[in-house]
Design a protein around this motif. Structure first.
Motif, PDB file in Angstrom:
ATOM      1  N   SER A  38     112.380  15.790  69.578  1.00 45.51           N
ATOM      2  CA  SER A  38     113.519  15.848  68.658  1.00 45.51           C
ATOM      3  C   SER A  38     114.291  14.554  68.755  1.00 45.51           C
ATOM      4  CB  SER A  38     114.456  16.997  69.029  1.00 45.51           C
ATOM      5  OG  SER A  38     113.794  18.221  69.025  1.00 45.51           O
ATOM      6  N   GLN A  39     114.908  14.171  67.650  1.00 47.70           N
ATOM      7  CA  GLN A  39     115.819  13.031  67.679  1.00 47.70           C
ATOM      8  C   GLN A  39     117.231  13.573  67.810  1.00 47.70           C
ATOM      9  OE1 GLN A  39     115.310  10.279  64.406  1.00 47.70           O
ATOM     10  NE2 GLN A  39     114.238   8.944  65.820  1.00 47.70           N
ATOM     11  N   VAL A  40     117.964  13.037  68.801  1.00 51.75           N
ATOM     12  CA  VAL A  40     119.318  13.513  69.073  1.00 51.75           C
ATOM     13  C   VAL A  40     120.249  12.313  69.239  1.00 51.75           C
ATOM     14  CG1 VAL A  40     118.439  15.596  70.191  1.00 51.75           C
ATOM     15  CG2 VAL A  40     118.977  13.611  71.583  1.00 51.75           C
ATOM     16  N   SER A  41     121.520  12.555  69.054  1.00 50.68           N
ATOM     17  CA  SER A  41     122.522  11.516  69.267  1.00 50.68           C
ATOM     18  C   SER A  41     122.628  11.225  70.762  1.00 50.68           C
ATOM     19  CB  SER A  41     123.874  11.992  68.740  1.00 50.68           C
ATOM     20  OG  SER A  41     124.900  11.108  69.158  1.00 50.68           O
ATOM     21  N   ILE A  42     122.664   9.942  71.126  1.00 51.33           N
ATOM     22  CA  ILE A  42     122.779   9.612  72.544  1.00 51.33           C
ATOM     23  C   ILE A  42     124.138  10.059  73.088  1.00 51.33           C
ATOM     24  CG2 ILE A  42     121.093   7.751  72.506  1.00 51.33           C
ATOM     25  CD1 ILE A  42     123.416   5.757  72.523  1.00 51.33           C
ATOM     26  N   ALA A  43     125.125  10.252  72.225  1.00 53.09           N
ATOM     27  CA  ALA A  43     126.433  10.731  72.667  1.00 53.09           C
ATOM     28  C   ALA A  43     126.341  12.147  73.236  1.00 53.09           C
ATOM     29  CB  ALA A  43     127.423  10.691  71.512  1.00 53.09           C
ATOM     30  N   ASP A  44     125.310  12.905  72.837  1.00 50.54           N
ATOM     31  CA  ASP A  44     125.133  14.284  73.309  1.00 50.54           C
ATOM     32  C   ASP A  44     124.307  14.371  74.584  1.00 50.54           C
ATOM     33  OD1 ASP A  44     126.617  15.280  71.173  1.00 50.54           O
ATOM     34  OD2 ASP A  44     124.846  15.513  69.905  1.00 50.54           O
ATOM     35  N   LEU A  45     123.803  13.258  75.089  1.00 52.41           N
ATOM     36  CA  LEU A  45     123.038  13.236  76.329  1.00 52.41           C
ATOM     37  C   LEU A  45     123.978  13.088  77.523  1.00 52.41           C
ATOM     38  CD1 LEU A  45     120.070  10.946  75.285  1.00 52.41           C
ATOM     39  CD2 LEU A  45     120.101  13.440  75.403  1.00 52.41           C
ATOM     40  N   GLU A  46     123.644  13.792  78.595  1.00 55.31           N
ATOM     41  CA  GLU A  46     124.478  13.763  79.790  1.00 55.31           C
ATOM     42  C   GLU A  46     123.596  13.613  81.026  1.00 55.31           C
ATOM     43  OE1 GLU A  46     126.837  17.219  82.065  1.00 55.31           O
ATOM     44  OE2 GLU A  46     127.462  16.916  79.989  1.00 55.31           O
ATOM     45  N   ASP A  61     112.171   9.867  75.537  1.00 53.07           N
ATOM     46  CA  ASP A  61     110.928   9.188  75.197  1.00 53.07           C
ATOM     47  C   ASP A  61     111.171   7.790  74.647  1.00 53.07           C
ATOM     48  OD1 ASP A  61     109.197  11.388  75.854  1.00 53.07           O
ATOM     49  OD2 ASP A  61     109.949  12.361  74.049  1.00 53.07           O
ATOM     50  N   GLU A  62     112.187   7.657  73.802  1.00 56.75           N
ATOM     51  CA  GLU A  62     112.497   6.341  73.246  1.00 56.75           C
ATOM     52  C   GLU A  62     113.919   6.319  72.713  1.00 56.75           C
ATOM     53  OE1 GLU A  62     110.522   5.340  69.374  1.00 56.75           O
ATOM     54  OE2 GLU A  62     109.391   7.162  69.822  1.00 56.75           O
ATOM     55  N   LEU A  63     114.397   5.108  72.467  1.00 58.35           N
ATOM     56  CA  LEU A  63     115.758   4.880  71.994  1.00 58.35           C
ATOM     57  C   LEU A  63     115.724   4.141  70.670  1.00 58.35           C
ATOM     58  CD1 LEU A  63     118.889   4.628  72.399  1.00 58.35           C
ATOM     59  CD2 LEU A  63     118.408   2.517  73.658  1.00 58.35           C
ATOM     60  N   ASN A  64     116.519   4.609  69.714  1.00 57.44           N
ATOM     61  CA  ASN A  64     116.764   3.890  68.466  1.00 57.44           C
ATOM     62  C   ASN A  64     118.207   3.419  68.554  1.00 57.44           C
ATOM     63  OD1 ASN A  64     117.558   3.122  65.876  1.00 57.44           O
ATOM     64  ND2 ASN A  64     116.153   4.549  64.900  1.00 57.44           N
ATOM     65  N   GLU A  65     118.374   2.202  69.089  1.00 57.05           N
ATOM     66  CA  GLU A  65     119.712   1.700  69.390  1.00 57.05           C
ATOM     67  C   GLU A  65     120.561   1.502  68.133  1.00 57.05           C
ATOM     68  OE1 GLU A  65     121.782  -1.562  72.345  1.00 57.05           O
ATOM     69  OE2 GLU A  65     119.627  -1.604  72.044  1.00 57.05           O
ATOM     70  N   ASP A  66     119.935   1.075  67.027  1.00 59.50           N
ATOM     71  CA  ASP A  66     120.692   0.840  65.793  1.00 59.50           C
ATOM     72  C   ASP A  66     121.361   2.114  65.286  1.00 59.50           C
ATOM     73  OD1 ASP A  66     119.961  -1.833  65.818  1.00 59.50           O
ATOM     74  OD2 ASP A  66     118.223  -1.508  64.520  1.00 59.50           O
ATOM     75  N   GLU A  67     120.653   3.226  65.383  1.00 63.97           N
ATOM     76  CA  GLU A  67     121.198   4.492  64.883  1.00 63.97           C
ATOM     77  C   GLU A  67     121.826   5.343  65.985  1.00 63.97           C
ATOM     78  OE1 GLU A  67     118.584   6.599  62.238  1.00 63.97           O
ATOM     79  OE2 GLU A  67     117.743   4.726  61.490  1.00 63.97           O
ATOM     80  N   LYS A  68     121.799   4.830  67.227  1.00 65.52           N
ATOM     81  CA  LYS A  68     122.327   5.557  68.387  1.00 65.52           C
ATOM     82  C   LYS A  68     121.678   6.936  68.538  1.00 65.52           C
ATOM     83  CE  LYS A  68     126.778   3.149  68.559  1.00 65.52           C
ATOM     84  NZ  LYS A  68     126.256   1.980  69.081  1.00 65.52           N
ATOM     85  N   LEU A  69     120.342   6.937  68.389  1.00 68.31           N
ATOM     86  CA  LEU A  69     119.552   8.160  68.532  1.00 68.31           C
ATOM     87  C   LEU A  69     118.509   7.975  69.626  1.00 68.31           C
ATOM     88  CD1 LEU A  69     118.810   8.986  64.788  1.00 68.31           C
ATOM     89  CD2 LEU A  69     120.491  10.101  66.262  1.00 68.31           C
ATOM     90  N   ALA A  70     118.169   9.066  70.272  1.00 66.73           N
ATOM     91  CA  ALA A  70     117.092   9.062  71.256  1.00 66.73           C
ATOM     92  C   ALA A  70     116.090  10.133  70.870  1.00 66.73           C
ATOM     93  CB  ALA A  70     117.636   9.336  72.653  1.00 66.73           C
ATOM     94  N   MET A 105     126.452   9.494  76.349  1.00 67.91           N
ATOM     95  CA  MET A 105     125.820   8.464  77.136  1.00 67.91           C
ATOM     96  C   MET A 105     125.774   7.195  76.294  1.00 67.91           C
ATOM     97  SD  MET A 105     122.073   8.596  79.003  1.00 67.91           S
ATOM     98  CE  MET A 105     122.531   9.998  79.993  1.00 67.91           C
ATOM     99  N   GLU A 106     125.837   6.076  76.941  1.00 66.25           N
ATOM    100  CA  GLU A 106     125.775   4.790  76.249  1.00 66.25           C
ATOM    101  C   GLU A 106     124.334   4.298  76.152  1.00 66.25           C
ATOM    102  OE1 GLU A 106     128.282   2.035  78.303  1.00 66.25           O
ATOM    103  OE2 GLU A 106     130.056   3.281  78.051  1.00 66.25           O
ATOM    104  N   ALA A 107     124.065   3.500  75.118  1.00 69.60           N
ATOM    105  CA  ALA A 107     122.716   2.965  74.903  1.00 69.60           C
ATOM    106  C   ALA A 107     122.242   2.170  76.119  1.00 69.60           C
ATOM    107  CB  ALA A 107     122.689   2.100  73.655  1.00 69.60           C
ATOM    108  N   ARG A 108     123.126   1.440  76.755  1.00 67.56           N
ATOM    109  CA  ARG A 108     122.769   0.645  77.934  1.00 67.56           C
ATOM    110  C   ARG A 108     122.187   1.533  79.027  1.00 67.56           C
ATOM    111  NH1 ARG A 108     125.427   0.360  82.418  1.00 67.56           N
ATOM    112  NH2 ARG A 108     127.295   1.256  81.521  1.00 67.56           N
ATOM    113  N   ARG A 109     122.804   2.706  79.250  1.00 67.64           N
ATOM    114  CA  ARG A 109     122.327   3.617  80.290  1.00 67.64           C
ATOM    115  C   ARG A 109     120.998   4.258  79.892  1.00 67.64           C
ATOM    116  NH1 ARG A 109     120.822   4.208  84.993  1.00 67.64           N
ATOM    117  NH2 ARG A 109     121.015   6.266  85.907  1.00 67.64           N
TER     118      ARG A 109
END
Length: 59
Positions: A49-57, A28-37, A1-5
């Motif tokens: 948990s903090q996860v990579s936004i690339a792993d969100l669907e 819950d929140e986005l850390n755009e600099d590190e691409k983590l949610a 998933m992209e940070a924009r979404r």
């Protein structure tokens, strides 16, 4: 998933289902600099948990 979404989902009042490795989660929140949610499972558990936004669907 992209940070924009992720930002759109966070600002939406709609119940948008998001999955992380097949498990339904709330963002819950986005850390755009590190691409983590920061996410937690839907349901009674509040463990976050903090996860990579690339792993969100979005489903």
């Amino acid at each position: 998933m992209e940070a924009r979404r992720v930002k759109q989902i966070l600002s939406s009042s709609a119940d948008i289902e998001v999955k992380y490795h097949g498990a339904s989660v709330w963002i819950d929140e986005l850390n755009e600099d590190e691409k983590l949610a920061t996410v937690h499972l839907r349901g009674p558990l509040e463990e976050r948990s903090q996860v990579s936004i690339a792993d969100l669907e979005e489903t």
